[in-house]
Design a protein around this motif. Sequence first.
Motif, PDB file in Angstrom:
ATOM      1  N   GLU A  78       5.715  -3.121   9.393  1.00 54.46           N
ATOM      2  CA  GLU A  78       6.604  -2.269  10.322  1.00 54.46           C
ATOM      3  C   GLU A  78       7.199  -1.223   9.422  1.00 54.46           C
ATOM      4  O   GLU A  78       7.236   0.040   9.574  1.00 54.46           O
ATOM      5  CB  GLU A  78       7.450  -2.801  11.319  1.00 54.46           C
ATOM      6  N   ARG A  79       7.958  -1.700   8.655  1.00 54.25           N
ATOM      7  CA  ARG A  79       8.778  -0.728   7.781  1.00 54.25           C
ATOM      8  C   ARG A  79       8.524  -0.479   6.227  1.00 54.25           C
ATOM      9  O   ARG A  79       8.515   0.919   6.008  1.00 54.25           O
ATOM     10  CB  ARG A  79      10.364  -1.452   7.545  1.00 54.25           C
ATOM     11  N   GLU A  80       7.936  -1.286   5.614  1.00 54.55           N
ATOM     12  CA  GLU A  80       7.439  -1.022   4.300  1.00 54.55           C
ATOM     13  C   GLU A  80       6.204  -0.090   4.120  1.00 54.55           C
ATOM     14  O   GLU A  80       6.116   0.659   3.409  1.00 54.55           O
ATOM     15  CB  GLU A  80       7.334  -2.112   3.190  1.00 54.55           C
ATOM     16  N   LEU A  81       5.231  -0.609   4.779  1.00 52.95           N
ATOM     17  CA  LEU A  81       3.800  -0.085   4.590  1.00 52.95           C
ATOM     18  C   LEU A  81       3.838   1.585   4.911  1.00 52.95           C
ATOM     19  O   LEU A  81       3.086   2.160   4.100  1.00 52.95           O
ATOM     20  CB  LEU A  81       2.890  -0.755   5.843  1.00 52.95           C
ATOM     21  N   PRO A  82       4.604   1.960   5.718  1.00 46.22           N
ATOM     22  CA  PRO A  82       4.515   3.498   6.000  1.00 46.22           C
ATOM     23  C   PRO A  82       5.095   4.317   4.852  1.00 46.22           C
ATOM     24  O   PRO A  82       4.812   5.445   4.746  1.00 46.22           O
ATOM     25  CB  PRO A  82       5.149   3.627   7.461  1.00 46.22           C
ATOM     26  N   ARG A  83       5.821   3.530   4.197  1.00 44.31           N
ATOM     27  CA  ARG A  83       6.629   4.320   3.197  1.00 44.31           C
ATOM     28  C   ARG A  83       6.091   4.159   1.741  1.00 44.31           C
ATOM     29  O   ARG A  83       6.480   4.845   0.943  1.00 44.31           O
ATOM     30  CB  ARG A  83       8.126   3.645   2.883  1.00 44.31           C
ATOM     31  N   LEU A  84       4.905   3.387   1.677  1.00 40.93           N
ATOM     32  CA  LEU A  84       4.512   3.269   0.181  1.00 40.93           C
ATOM     33  C   LEU A  84       3.713   4.405  -0.285  1.00 40.93           C
ATOM     34  O   LEU A  84       3.868   4.576  -1.533  1.00 40.93           O
ATOM     35  CB  LEU A  84       3.381   2.144   0.389  1.00 40.93           C
ATOM     36  N   PRO A  85       3.172   5.365   0.343  1.00 37.51           N
ATOM     37  CA  PRO A  85       2.753   6.534  -0.027  1.00 37.51           C
ATOM     38  C   PRO A  85       3.673   7.443  -0.687  1.00 37.51           C
ATOM     39  O   PRO A  85       3.706   8.011  -1.657  1.00 37.51           O
ATOM     40  CB  PRO A  85       2.288   7.454   0.843  1.00 37.51           C
ATOM     41  N   VAL A 107     -22.267 -10.905  -2.587  1.00 41.14           N
ATOM     42  CA  VAL A 107     -21.192 -10.446  -1.790  1.00 41.14           C
ATOM     43  C   VAL A 107     -20.043  -9.820  -2.574  1.00 41.14           C
ATOM     44  O   VAL A 107     -19.904 -10.257  -3.625  1.00 41.14           O
ATOM     45  CB  VAL A 107     -20.627 -11.714  -0.931  1.00 41.14           C
ATOM     46  N   VAL A 108     -19.125  -9.287  -1.932  1.00 40.92           N
ATOM     47  CA  VAL A 108     -18.075  -8.381  -2.474  1.00 40.92           C
ATOM     48  C   VAL A 108     -16.471  -8.987  -1.871  1.00 40.92           C
ATOM     49  O   VAL A 108     -16.616  -8.943  -0.718  1.00 40.92           O
ATOM     50  CB  VAL A 108     -18.029  -7.065  -2.544  1.00 40.92           C
ATOM     51  N   HIS A 109     -15.732  -9.712  -2.798  1.00 46.46           N
ATOM     52  CA  HIS A 109     -14.442 -10.098  -2.272  1.00 46.46           C
ATOM     53  C   HIS A 109     -13.456  -9.320  -2.886  1.00 46.46           C
ATOM     54  O   HIS A 109     -13.519  -9.057  -4.214  1.00 46.46           O
ATOM     55  CB  HIS A 109     -14.243 -11.517  -2.545  1.00 46.46           C
ATOM     56  N   LEU A 110     -12.795  -8.796  -2.087  1.00 50.54           N
ATOM     57  CA  LEU A 110     -11.361  -7.694  -2.676  1.00 50.54           C
ATOM     58  C   LEU A 110     -10.208  -8.712  -2.966  1.00 50.54           C
ATOM     59  O   LEU A 110      -9.695  -9.388  -1.764  1.00 50.54           O
ATOM     60  CB  LEU A 110     -11.091  -6.819  -1.927  1.00 50.54           C
ATOM     61  N   ASP A 111      -9.674  -8.744  -3.998  1.00 48.02           N
ATOM     62  CA  ASP A 111      -8.191  -9.529  -4.366  1.00 48.02           C
ATOM     63  C   ASP A 111      -7.264  -8.244  -4.067  1.00 48.02           C
ATOM     64  O   ASP A 111      -6.993  -7.130  -4.742  1.00 48.02           O
ATOM     65  CB  ASP A 111      -8.012  -9.712  -5.752  1.00 48.02           C
ATOM     66  N   GLY A 112      -6.958  -7.993  -2.625  1.00 47.53           N
ATOM     67  CA  GLY A 112      -6.112  -6.871  -2.635  1.00 47.53           C
ATOM     68  C   GLY A 112      -4.523  -7.269  -2.434  1.00 47.53           C
ATOM     69  O   GLY A 112      -3.743  -6.862  -1.494  1.00 47.53           O
ATOM     70  N   ALA A 113      -4.192  -8.293  -3.042  1.00 47.88           N
ATOM     71  CA  ALA A 113      -2.589  -8.412  -3.029  1.00 47.88           C
ATOM     72  C   ALA A 113      -2.062  -7.163  -2.928  1.00 47.88           C
ATOM     73  O   ALA A 113      -0.780  -7.269  -2.482  1.00 47.88           O
ATOM     74  CB  ALA A 113      -2.266  -9.036  -4.119  1.00 47.88           C
ATOM     75  N   ARG A 114      -2.285  -6.106  -3.900  1.00 40.87           N
ATOM     76  CA  ARG A 114      -1.584  -4.757  -3.646  1.00 40.87           C
ATOM     77  C   ARG A 114      -2.291  -3.816  -3.068  1.00 40.87           C
ATOM     78  O   ARG A 114      -2.146  -2.486  -3.148  1.00 40.87           O
ATOM     79  CB  ARG A 114      -0.814  -4.551  -4.817  1.00 40.87           C
ATOM     80  N   LEU A 115      -3.376  -4.291  -2.109  1.00 46.45           N
ATOM     81  CA  LEU A 115      -4.191  -3.208  -1.579  1.00 46.45           C
ATOM     82  C   LEU A 115      -3.389  -2.067  -0.655  1.00 46.45           C
ATOM     83  O   LEU A 115      -3.772  -0.979  -0.571  1.00 46.45           O
ATOM     84  CB  LEU A 115      -5.335  -3.810  -0.870  1.00 46.45           C
ATOM     85  N   TRP A 116      -2.388  -2.455  -0.143  1.00 54.39           N
ATOM     86  CA  TRP A 116      -1.530  -1.598   0.672  1.00 54.39           C
ATOM     87  C   TRP A 116      -1.263  -0.131   0.141  1.00 54.39           C
ATOM     88  O   TRP A 116      -1.134   0.834   0.853  1.00 54.39           O
ATOM     89  CB  TRP A 116      -0.139  -2.350   0.879  1.00 54.39           C
ATOM     90  N   GLU A 117      -0.950  -0.220  -1.202  1.00 53.45           N
ATOM     91  CA  GLU A 117      -0.645   1.157  -1.927  1.00 53.45           C
ATOM     92  C   GLU A 117      -1.759   1.812  -2.512  1.00 53.45           C
ATOM     93  O   GLU A 117      -1.525   2.897  -3.344  1.00 53.45           O
ATOM     94  CB  GLU A 117       0.627   0.637  -3.195  1.00 53.45           C
ATOM     95  N   CYS A 118      -2.919   1.334  -2.399  1.00 55.70           N
ATOM     96  CA  CYS A 118      -4.056   2.117  -2.978  1.00 55.70           C
ATOM     97  C   CYS A 118      -4.590   3.009  -2.165  1.00 55.70           C
ATOM     98  O   CYS A 118      -5.284   4.051  -2.685  1.00 55.70           O
ATOM     99  CB  CYS A 118      -5.151   1.128  -2.989  1.00 55.70           C
ATOM    100  N   THR A 119      -3.989   3.429  -0.955  1.00 54.84           N
ATOM    101  CA  THR A 119      -4.709   4.633  -0.120  1.00 54.84           C
ATOM    102  C   THR A 119      -4.448   5.873  -0.505  1.00 54.84           C
ATOM    103  O   THR A 119      -5.321   6.857  -0.548  1.00 54.84           O
ATOM    104  CB  THR A 119      -3.934   4.318   1.358  1.00 54.84           C
ATOM    105  N   PRO A 120      -3.367   6.285  -1.213  1.00 58.59           N
ATOM    106  CA  PRO A 120      -3.237   7.614  -1.850  1.00 58.59           C
ATOM    107  C   PRO A 120      -4.147   7.721  -3.142  1.00 58.59           C
ATOM    108  O   PRO A 120      -4.521   8.923  -3.028  1.00 58.59           O
ATOM    109  CB  PRO A 120      -1.512   7.466  -2.393  1.00 58.59           C
ATOM    110  N   HIS A 121      -4.367   6.710  -3.748  1.00 57.18           N
ATOM    111  CA  HIS A 121      -5.311   7.063  -5.038  1.00 57.18           C
ATOM    112  C   HIS A 121      -6.725   7.466  -4.437  1.00 57.18           C
ATOM    113  O   HIS A 121      -7.260   8.268  -5.072  1.00 57.18           O
ATOM    114  CB  HIS A 121      -5.117   6.017  -5.998  1.00 57.18           C
TER     115      HIS A 121
END
Length: 381
Positions: free
Chosen positions: A266-273, A185-199
Amino acid sequence: MAVTDEQQQRHRRLTAWQRSERVLARGSADRTLRERLATLTADAGTVHDLDGWTDVYGDGVVAEVERRTADLLGMEAAAFFPTGTMAQQVALRCWAGRTGNPVVALHPLAHPEAHEEGALGSVGGLRTVHPTSAPRLPTAEEVRDLPEPFGTLMLELPLRDAGFVLPTWEELEAVVAAALERDAVVHLDGARLWECTPHFGRGLPEIAGLADSVYVSFYKSLDGMSGAVLAGPESLVEEARTWRHRYGGQVFQQYPAALSALLGLERELPRLPSYVAHAKVVAAALAEGFASSGVPWSRVCPEPPHTHQFQVWLPYGTRVLDEASVRQAEETGVTLFRRWSAGPAGPPGMSSTEVTVAAPGLEWTAEDVRTAVAEFVARLE
């Protein structure tokens, strides 16, 4: 109790950072209790009904964080944990029981190996193997060629201690496919997954959907107070709730952390890109500034950054660099760098620091960065 020199130095650093008029990011721990409480009191009502009752053992606002996060990740269910360390240990323990294999394949720089005092083995009874020790995520070939079976492949996205590095989307897909070929199985340590979407050029549900489970943090990138979520299949999450209780994570009330998590979503997630995009500007200007400053060697890693965080390496000891950093903040009101460390993987005589670009950093131009580098170098002794 006597005040130690380290406590005095910490107070000096925090005071200098707080008073700085220009910073690239302001960490949640940089602010006073009064400031944090005032912000939470003023803003929490915009994300949750404050006339409702407080949470009790995980209901109310805590349950709302769980529902919101599960939806964002496209997962069936989610459980709130006081720490990511606990969330991941529980996840890996649960998967070991389900696969019948206590071996976890992960990078030696991953958080459980580097920052948890050997807890996977001493507390969870798990054993670890390393597909690679190179400062990057493992390749599909390395996962496929591991000489012994493993029940879970854990991938830290991004791999912080290597410089917040990420694979390409195609490489990530191939690594996951290689693990599935091994019946793992695969587990993601996504502590900082939020900012991975642009890459990756993919949304959170598609990224998380590659894995069987994922952990995300609320204070590392979203400016929350604390707390984490483990998300995955409903049956796994229900089992994880039982282990959370056994580990001491069934906290009576957690509404401050939960409210700050909702504010972050609500506030930081949309600004991460926008932070990720501007980090590339800052990193390039740092490299240019050091190249023209007379410093014999410097490195931005990775170049360009994969997220809104990256490393800077310089050929000086940590005490010299820490002193120059805090003096620049005190004397100019500009905080360019914070703490420096020798790092376990770096060559002798080299030190590195982590640079984060957040909302305050969006105001910096490339010329601002180059000027700050010159001012910093002038204080190196």
